[in-house]
Design a protein around this motif. Structure first.
Motif, short mmCIF file in Angstrom:
data_model
loop_
_atom_site.label_atom_id
_atom_site.label_comp_id
_atom_site.label_asym_id
_atom_site.label_seq_id
_atom_site.Cartn_x
_atom_site.Cartn_y
_atom_site.Cartn_z
N LEU A 148 2.42 1.69 -3.56
CA LEU A 148 1.42 2.13 -4.54
C LEU A 148 1.05 3.59 -4.34
O LEU A 148 0.85 4.34 -5.32
CB LEU A 148 0.17 1.25 -4.45
N LYS A 149 0.96 4.01 -3.09
CA LYS A 149 0.65 5.42 -2.80
C LYS A 149 1.81 6.33 -3.21
O LYS A 149 1.59 7.42 -3.75
CB LYS A 149 0.31 5.59 -1.32
N TYR A 173 -2.30 3.99 -6.35
CA TYR A 173 -3.18 3.29 -5.41
C TYR A 173 -4.66 3.50 -5.75
O TYR A 173 -5.48 2.60 -5.65
CB TYR A 173 -2.90 3.77 -3.99
N GLU A 208 0.83 -1.20 0.00
CA GLU A 208 0.00 0.00 0.00
C GLU A 208 0.87 1.26 0.00
O GLU A 208 0.58 2.22 -0.73
CB GLU A 208 -0.93 -0.01 1.21
#
Length: 213
Positions: A125-126, A131, A122
């Motif tokens: 991806l952010k 994300y 996470e």
């Protein structure tokens, strides 16, 4: 045909990060000697797609001949992140894949299924600012079979784009169509396997619509 659930593995599919992780696995165990580093690296390559903690447990017990503890597992994971995290975040996502993310049909659900720890994937991806494109992101400790079964609950047509034997087997066991994102490192693994292959994500939408059930 139309696939409404499209699942992407991460390393070797979204990013060419598999190369960074392969090197990091070798570097991580070099303090134990070149022989151990080679053994652990080869074990890692035979088990691509699996959680690092599954591999760490095996290595600690079977190769290092030590007792497995939570402290040892966490220590290895922290060191592995130091060797790989920033390098992975500095990789570029292909324009073709980014364009696909930006222009997908509103009825299409995108997912990530990876062996990378949940919070870490996470975070990556952010940091890469992608994300938002995924309906849900799945990481370890859940297995890819568990990920796929969770996603399939919406009873929509599902496809998985992966690059490892773990991805292939997980799709076979869950009866999901598998597409191999081929690269140099997985060529030998799939040389005798009858799978649909893609080299990149150019014209990916057209490719998906041209697939037969």
């Amino acid at each position: 045909m139309t696939f409404e659930n499209i699942i992407f593995d991460f390393d070797g599919v979204i990013l060419e990060s598999h190369k960074i992780k392969n090197r990091a696995f070798h570097q991580l165990f070099l303090p134990y000697g070149k022989k151990i580093a080679k053994m652990t690296h080869e074990y890692h390559l035979r088990n691509l797609g699996k959680s690092r903690f599954i591999k760490f447990r095996y290595i600690i017990k079977k190769i290092l001949n030590q007792n497995v503890t939570k402290e040892k597992l966490n220590s290895l994971s922290v060191k592995f992140n130091k060797l790989s995290f920033e390098k992975i975040c500095n990789l570029k996502i292909s324009n073709s894949l980014l364009n696909y993310f930006k222009t997908i049909n509103k009825n299409t659900n995108l997912y990530i299924s990876t062996g990378t720890p949940q919070k870490l994937i996470e975070k990556i991806l952010k940091k890469k600012k992608i994300y938002k494109y995924f309906k849900k992101v799945y990481g370890s400790p859940l297995t890819k079979i568990q990920h796929i079964n969770q996603i399939k609950k919406n009873k929509k047509k599902t496809i998985f784009i992966g690059d490892s034997y773990e991805d292939f087997i997980s799709c076979k066991k869950t009866k999901v169509k598998f597409i191999l994102k081929k690269h140099k490192e997985n060529k030998k693994t799939f040389i005798n396997k009858r799978v649909i292959k893609i080299k990149n994500f150019r014209n990916f939408n057209f490719f998906l619509t041209s697939l037969k059930n």
